[in-house]
Design a protein around this motif. Structure first.
Motif, PDB file in Angstrom:
ATOM      1  N   ASP A   1       0.852  -1.207   0.038  1.00  0.00           N
ATOM      2  CA  ASP A   1       0.061   0.193   0.064  1.00  0.00           C
ATOM      3  C   ASP A   1       0.873   1.330  -0.089  1.00  0.00           C
ATOM      4  O   ASP A   1       0.280   2.501   0.246  1.00  0.00           O
ATOM      5  N   GLY A   2       2.139   1.021  -0.238  1.00  0.00           N
ATOM      6  CA  GLY A   2       2.940   2.221  -0.204  1.00  0.00           C
ATOM      7  C   GLY A   2       3.450   2.859   1.151  1.00  0.00           C
ATOM      8  O   GLY A   2       4.000   3.957   1.278  1.00  0.00           O
ATOM      9  N   SER A   3       2.781   2.417   2.359  1.00  0.00           N
ATOM     10  CA  SER A   3       3.139   3.028   3.584  1.00  0.00           C
ATOM     11  C   SER A   3       4.270   2.866   4.231  1.00  0.00           C
ATOM     12  O   SER A   3       4.637   3.190   5.352  1.00  0.00           O
ATOM     13  N   VAL A   4       5.111   1.763   3.558  1.00  0.00           N
ATOM     14  CA  VAL A   4       6.473   1.258   4.311  1.00  0.00           C
ATOM     15  C   VAL A   4       7.496   1.486   3.099  1.00  0.00           C
ATOM     16  O   VAL A   4       7.267   0.681   2.096  1.00  0.00           O
ATOM     17  N   TYR A   5       8.495   2.087   3.004  1.00  0.00           N
ATOM     18  CA  TYR A   5       9.583   2.254   2.279  1.00  0.00           C
ATOM     19  C   TYR A   5      10.881   2.131   2.794  1.00  0.00           C
ATOM     20  O   TYR A   5      10.951   2.969   3.843  1.00  0.00           O
ATOM     21  N   ILE A   6      11.754   1.536   2.197  1.00  0.00           N
ATOM     22  CA  ILE A   6      13.228   1.684   2.716  1.00  0.00           C
ATOM     23  C   ILE A   6      14.140   1.322   1.617  1.00  0.00           C
ATOM     24  O   ILE A   6      13.968   0.520   0.751  1.00  0.00           O
ATOM     25  N   HIS A   7      15.287   2.295   1.631  1.00  0.00           N
ATOM     26  CA  HIS A   7      16.267   2.015   0.744  1.00  0.00           C
ATOM     27  C   HIS A   7      17.573   1.277   1.630  1.00  0.00           C
ATOM     28  O   HIS A   7      18.105   1.896   2.485  1.00  0.00           O
ATOM     29  N   LEU A   8      17.787  -0.016   1.484  1.00  0.00           N
ATOM     30  CA  LEU A   8      18.840  -0.858   2.293  1.00  0.00           C
ATOM     31  C   LEU A   8      20.057  -0.892   1.553  1.00  0.00           C
ATOM     32  O   LEU A   8      20.235  -0.968   0.356  1.00  0.00           O
ATOM     33  N   HIS A   9      20.941  -0.923   2.366  1.00  0.00           N
ATOM     34  CA  HIS A   9      22.375  -1.272   1.927  1.00  0.00           C
ATOM     35  C   HIS A   9      22.691  -2.576   2.719  1.00  0.00           C
ATOM     36  O   HIS A   9      22.284  -2.907   3.782  1.00  0.00           O
ATOM     37  N   PRO A  10      24.041  -3.097   2.370  1.00  0.00           N
ATOM     38  CA  PRO A  10      24.611  -4.223   3.118  1.00  0.00           C
ATOM     39  C   PRO A  10      25.079  -3.913   4.472  1.00  0.00           C
ATOM     40  O   PRO A  10      24.879  -4.869   5.248  1.00  0.00           O
ATOM     41  N   VAL A  11      25.383  -2.687   4.810  1.00  0.00           N
ATOM     42  CA  VAL A  11      25.571  -2.486   6.377  1.00  0.00           C
ATOM     43  C   VAL A  11      24.273  -1.825   7.044  1.00  0.00           C
ATOM     44  O   VAL A  11      24.541  -1.703   8.191  1.00  0.00           O
ATOM     45  N   GLY A  12      23.129  -1.690   6.408  1.00  0.00           N
ATOM     46  CA  GLY A  12      21.977  -1.417   7.152  1.00  0.00           C
ATOM     47  C   GLY A  12      20.876  -0.557   6.451  1.00  0.00           C
ATOM     48  O   GLY A  12      21.022  -0.340   5.161  1.00  0.00           O
ATOM     49  N   THR A  13      20.123   0.024   7.205  1.00  0.00           N
ATOM     50  CA  THR A  13      19.201   0.937   6.811  1.00  0.00           C
ATOM     51  C   THR A  13      19.496   2.507   6.774  1.00  0.00           C
ATOM     52  O   THR A  13      18.541   3.266   6.628  1.00  0.00           O
ATOM     53  N   TYR A  14      20.812   2.849   7.155  1.00  0.00           N
ATOM     54  CA  TYR A  14      20.983   4.323   6.998  1.00  0.00           C
ATOM     55  C   TYR A  14      21.832   4.907   5.942  1.00  0.00           C
ATOM     56  O   TYR A  14      22.346   3.951   5.483  1.00  0.00           O
ATOM     57  N   SER A  15      21.804   6.032   5.810  1.00  0.00           N
ATOM     58  CA  SER A  15      22.776   6.525   4.820  1.00  0.00           C
ATOM     59  C   SER A  15      24.385   6.721   4.930  1.00  0.00           C
ATOM     60  O   SER A  15      24.699   7.107   6.248  1.00  0.00           O
ATOM     61  N   MET A  16      25.131   5.999   4.121  1.00  0.00           N
ATOM     62  CA  MET A  16      26.580   6.279   4.382  1.00  0.00           C
ATOM     63  C   MET A  16      27.074   7.718   4.522  1.00  0.00           C
ATOM     64  O   MET A  16      27.920   7.942   5.189  1.00  0.00           O
ATOM     65  N   ALA A  17      26.701   8.449   3.827  1.00  0.00           N
ATOM     66  CA  ALA A  17      26.989   9.842   3.920  1.00  0.00           C
ATOM     67  C   ALA A  17      26.480  10.645   4.926  1.00  0.00           C
ATOM     68  O   ALA A  17      27.444  11.335   5.593  1.00  0.00           O
ATOM     69  N   ALA A  18      25.607  10.309   5.577  1.00  0.00           N
ATOM     70  CA  ALA A  18      25.087  10.583   6.958  1.00  0.00           C
ATOM     71  C   ALA A  18      25.919  10.038   7.900  1.00  0.00           C
ATOM     72  O   ALA A  18      26.325  11.156   8.788  1.00  0.00           O
ATOM     73  N   GLU A  19      26.474   9.098   7.793  1.00  0.00           N
ATOM     74  CA  GLU A  19      27.497   8.443   9.039  1.00  0.00           C
ATOM     75  C   GLU A  19      28.909   9.327   8.694  1.00  0.00           C
ATOM     76  O   GLU A  19      29.456   9.717   9.562  1.00  0.00           O
TER      77      GLU A  19
END
Length: 561
Positions: free
Chosen positions: A443-461
């Motif tokens: 239904d479009g209510s959950v979206y996630i862009h995943l990476h092998p290290v997890g659910t967060y942004s590498m640039a943010a880290e």
């Protein structure tokens, strides 16, 4: 029958759009999936970390750490805000040891904005530190339980009566006499004092009520997170369909908290924006695009050979502060007015763009406005199942524990690639890592862009780690124009580099994302599905210079615990 089918599809699209608008109010770096899941190697330690940030700020973030490798004695955690840096951060709180391999604890997040949780690991295998980006934003309103409200109101009324009585008594003579012996004058003074006290308390409560209402309105209108608005559109230019994304700065209003520093966007995996487009309601067409920045507010990309229809659009961006955000909109894509052969040969505006058209998710005939997958539907995603890729190879979902998964449970989603004869085939880096994945609820209510290290942004880290190493108490932004121009030059340089050199540069700049697989034909992603429902998973890897996308569907039920 055809009219009923068209009517149902229209109702379903309207249902999806209403849910998208509802859940976009709680979006930061993801949609409907606020927790952060990280699997990282630090020295001899391998940790699986789950952080659930509060939905009201101030509030507590719940931290769970699973020690998968290494001998750990203690784990400490503390919040570090981008603005305050390391110098303004509190000391570490020690997490409680639940078992030899599991640690849990809570950490207070007192301010909204870009923040991180720093974990300090100590044990026989040495000392290590891990920084996990966490977006500290208020996304919910909390109502006081009815029973608590009644109890507090009763106690408050009792205190008011006692206060008025004390004021009246203090205004009369302090002599202790029977009531019938108290002079009339003193009685009048007592009642007068009680009346004055009542007026004073009424004025005090009125002022307090006004202050409380003002604070509640400030929380609702200023502190409560609102995602940045964008407007997506598609136009025809030179027989090609051009996607345009415009940042809507009118949504800033007068609140500084709602404003964004759009000149200070930073690239994540070498791209300023990652845009995912999914056709609704069938979720059958998918694209991973990287729009170019025309100016501060305008981004554009050439659409690949996608079929026409209505699409949900998710655009991931990261700011210099480490704040990551997913921007959402819907867009109508016209059907291509050129031949299928010409459409297939359309050159993308970015060489790393990728797309796929697959089978639709199933919808039960007796469902009304509710998307469903048939339980016996064979697309892919069942234990040991596989899906064919565009180059003739196959992708397999490895180690899937059951046909139906559980919400809230941590999983390691493992996918392997085999060539046309079933032999394991090596994978190449895609945007500097082993692979990408996108998970979307039906239904479009959950979206996630995943990476092998997890659910967060590498640039943010990377941005937060640099800020922690900075000794300045207050961060000062550079000149906006110079910063934007330098970022544009860097992104253009990356795009022009050969693939191998580009990946080496990206991997060197983000060493924290290193997540080597034991076998080079496999990629894995740690994740916990936040809600029950039906999900589609797109897994992207690279082989022989081509980006390959596998599609898997799965059902998730509520947790049995």
């Amino acid at each position: 029958m055809l009219e009923k089918s068209i009517g149902f599809r229209r109702q379903l699209v309207a249902y999806l759009l209403s849910l998208l608008l509802t859940y976009s109010l709680t979006a930061t770096a993801h949609i409907g999936s606020a927790g952060v899941v990280v699997q990282k190697q630090a020295g001899k330690y391998q940790l699986l970390i789950s952080i659930k940030p509060p939905d009201v700020v101030p509030g507590t973030a719940s931290i769970t750490v699973f020690v998968e490798q290494g001998s750990v004695t203690t784990i400490g955690a503390r919040p570090i805000y981008f603005n305050a840096g390391d110098k303004g951060a509190p000391t570490h709180d020690i997490l409680k040891s639940i078992s030899a391999s599991r640690y849990e604890g809570d950490v207070w997040l007192m301010e909204s904005g870009s923040s991180s949780i720093e974990l300090s690991i100590d044990g026989p295998d040495g000392k290590q530190q891990i920084v996990v980006p966490v977006m500290a934003v208020a996304t919910a309103l909390r109502d006081m339980p009815e029973g608590t409200g009644i109890g507090l109101a009763a106690m408050g009324l009792l205190l008011i009566v006692m206060l008025i009585t004390i004021i009246g008594a203090s205004n009369a003579d302090a002599l202790v006499l029977p009531d019938h012996q108290i002079p009339t004058t003193l009685r009048r003074r007592r009642w007068l004092g009680m009346g004055v006290g009542l007026i004073m308390v009424t004025l005090l409560l009125t002022g307090w009520r006004s202050w409380w209402t003002s604070k509640a309105e400030d929380y609702r209108n200023v502190q409560l997170y609102r995602p940045m608005s964008i407007h997506a559109s598609v136009r025809i230019a030179d027989n090609h369909r051009q996607l345009s994304i415009l940042f809507d700065t009118t949504s800033f209003g007068k609140s500084r908290r709602n404003q964004r520093t759009l000149s200070y966007l930073i690239p994540d995996h070498g791209k300023l924006m990652h845009t995912f487009m999914v056709r609704i309601p069938g979720l059958d067409a998918f694209a991973h695009l990287h729009p170019n920045r025309n100016d501060t507010l305008h981004y554009a990309a050439t659409l690949p050979s996608l079929p026409g229809g209505k699409y949900i659009l998710f655009s991931d961006v990261v700011y210099r502060s480490g704040f990551a955000e997913t921007l959402t909109d819907t867009v109508d894509v016209p059907s291509p007015k050129i031949t299928a052969e010409t459409a297939a040969n359309v050159k993308p505006s970015d060489p790393d763009d990728s797309w796929l058209v697959a089978e639709s998710m199933g919808v039960k005939a007796n469902a009304v406005n509710v998307p469903h997958l048939d339980n016996d539907m064979v697309v892919c995603g069942k234990p040991g199942a596989s899906t064919k890729l565009s180059d003739g190879s196959s992708m397999l979902w490895m180690d899937k524990p059951a046909q139906i998964l559980e919400a809230g449970k941590l999983y390691t989603l493992k996918f392997a690639v085999a060539d046309s004869i079933g032999k394991a085939t090596p994978l190449e880096p895609y945007l500097g890592m082993d692979g990408h994945a996108v998970i979307l609820r039906s239904d479009g209510s959950v979206y996630i862009h995943l990476h092998p290290v997890g659910t967060y942004s590498m640039a943010a880290e990377e941005s937060l780690v640099r800020r922690i190493s900075d000794t300045a108490r207050t961060f000062r932004y550079p000149n906006a124009t110079h910063f934007r121009d330098s970022i544009d030059a860097y992104v253009a340089k990356l795009k022009a580099l050969p693939e191998g050199e580009k990946n080496r540069l990206l991997m060197a700049e983000m060493p924290g994302m290193s997540h080597p697989m034991k076998t080079n034909n496999m990629v894995e992603f740690p994740y916990a599905f936040p809600r029950a429902g039906h999900y589609r998973i797109w897994v992207q890897v690279k082989r022989n210079g081509r980006v390959l996308t596998g599609v898997f569907d799965t059902q998730v039920n509520e947790s049995l615990l």
